[in-house]
Design a protein around this motif. Sequence first.
Motif, PDB file in Angstrom:
ATOM      1  N   ALA A 202       0.819  -1.216   0.000  1.00  0.00           N
ATOM      2  CA  ALA A 202       0.000   0.000   0.000  1.00  0.00           C
ATOM      3  C   ALA A 202       0.855   1.270   0.000  1.00  0.00           C
ATOM      4  O   ALA A 202       0.418   2.318  -0.488  1.00  0.00           O
ATOM      5  CB  ALA A 202      -0.941  -0.004   1.200  1.00  0.00           C
ATOM      6  N   ALA A 203       2.060   1.187   0.531  1.00  0.00           N
ATOM      7  CA  ALA A 203       2.917   2.375   0.637  1.00  0.00           C
ATOM      8  C   ALA A 203       3.253   2.979  -0.720  1.00  0.00           C
ATOM      9  O   ALA A 203       3.476   4.185  -0.824  1.00  0.00           O
ATOM     10  CB  ALA A 203       4.202   2.041   1.391  1.00  0.00           C
ATOM     11  N   VAL A 204       3.296   2.164  -1.774  1.00  0.00           N
ATOM     12  CA  VAL A 204       3.683   2.688  -3.086  1.00  0.00           C
ATOM     13  C   VAL A 204       2.489   3.192  -3.893  1.00  0.00           C
ATOM     14  O   VAL A 204       2.661   3.737  -4.985  1.00  0.00           O
ATOM     15  CB  VAL A 204       4.494   1.662  -3.907  1.00  0.00           C
ATOM     16  N   GLU A 205       1.287   3.076  -3.354  1.00  0.00           N
ATOM     17  CA  GLU A 205       0.095   3.547  -4.058  1.00  0.00           C
ATOM     18  C   GLU A 205       0.069   5.075  -4.112  1.00  0.00           C
ATOM     19  O   GLU A 205       0.467   5.755  -3.159  1.00  0.00           O
ATOM     20  CB  GLU A 205      -1.173   3.058  -3.352  1.00  0.00           C
ATOM     21  N   VAL A 206      -0.452   5.597  -5.206  1.00  0.00           N
ATOM     22  CA  VAL A 206      -0.691   7.030  -5.323  1.00  0.00           C
ATOM     23  C   VAL A 206      -1.800   7.404  -4.340  1.00  0.00           C
ATOM     24  O   VAL A 206      -2.733   6.622  -4.099  1.00  0.00           O
ATOM     25  CB  VAL A 206      -1.092   7.386  -6.770  1.00  0.00           C
ATOM     26  N   LEU A 207      -1.715   8.608  -3.753  1.00  0.00           N
ATOM     27  CA  LEU A 207      -2.763   9.065  -2.841  1.00  0.00           C
ATOM     28  C   LEU A 207      -4.128   8.913  -3.516  1.00  0.00           C
ATOM     29  O   LEU A 207      -4.297   9.302  -4.674  1.00  0.00           O
ATOM     30  CB  LEU A 207      -2.552  10.526  -2.465  1.00  0.00           C
ATOM     31  N   PRO A 208      -5.112   8.367  -2.818  1.00  0.00           N
ATOM     32  CA  PRO A 208      -6.405   8.091  -3.453  1.00  0.00           C
ATOM     33  C   PRO A 208      -7.051   9.332  -4.066  1.00  0.00           C
ATOM     34  O   PRO A 208      -7.680   9.246  -5.122  1.00  0.00           O
ATOM     35  CB  PRO A 208      -7.263   7.528  -2.320  1.00  0.00           C
ATOM     36  N   GLU A 209      -6.893  10.486  -3.432  1.00  0.00           N
ATOM     37  CA  GLU A 209      -7.533  11.698  -3.935  1.00  0.00           C
ATOM     38  C   GLU A 209      -6.884  12.237  -5.209  1.00  0.00           C
ATOM     39  O   GLU A 209      -7.411  13.148  -5.842  1.00  0.00           O
ATOM     40  CB  GLU A 209      -7.580  12.789  -2.854  1.00  0.00           C
ATOM     41  N   LEU A 210      -5.745  11.647  -5.600  1.00  0.00           N
ATOM     42  CA  LEU A 210      -5.051  12.083  -6.809  1.00  0.00           C
ATOM     43  C   LEU A 210      -5.157  11.071  -7.948  1.00  0.00           C
ATOM     44  O   LEU A 210      -4.714  11.350  -9.058  1.00  0.00           O
ATOM     45  CB  LEU A 210      -3.566  12.351  -6.512  1.00  0.00           C
TER      46      LEU A 210
END
Length: 196
Positions: free
Chosen positions: A89-97
């Motif tokens: 999960a750490a490498v995921e793009v921020l959900p709002e972006l």
Amino acid sequence: MEGVAVLVMEMQRGVVGDLTKFPDLVAACERHDVVANTARLLHAARAAGIPVIHCTAAFRPDRAGSHTANCPFIVSLLKDPEHMLEGTAAVEVLPELRDPADLESRRHHGFSPFTGTSLDMTLRSLGISSVVAAGVSLNLGIPGLTLEAVNLGYRVTVVTDAVAGIPEEYAQAVLKNTIALLAARATAADLIEAWT
């Protein structure tokens, strides 16, 4: 708008989100509304048909493909064997972006998004000649992105209220004394107005 793409540098959960190990950088982003400004910028870009490419970083658990001993900062980061692991999960793009139509360019070494990735070819295949840079940090990633893009022949605009670095005085000095020599500077509002 033809010929332009937005490059979003390392706006990932493990860098400036809920899984960060860089609380000072998160605080700098909060002081300048970097996430909110970036979200507004990306919304306007998508509405105008401008591609959004998230330039992300990750490490494989076995570190294959990553130089891990040639930089003091990387050496310190990788003392934590779980730091920014591919598939977490750490490498995921921020959900709002994030948006399903966005592209992603992942790197496994270094601090800038072009070397060793397909980013340049992706941009050229899309007919891009100008890039708009947002994200983190003004310490390493944004100057690296800007310098490499200029060297490859792209025109660059850095979004001054959608970037951050630490300490604050240094980040502002980088914008004034380094970025200003390489790129145009604009606020998110300036670009949104131009695109609508």
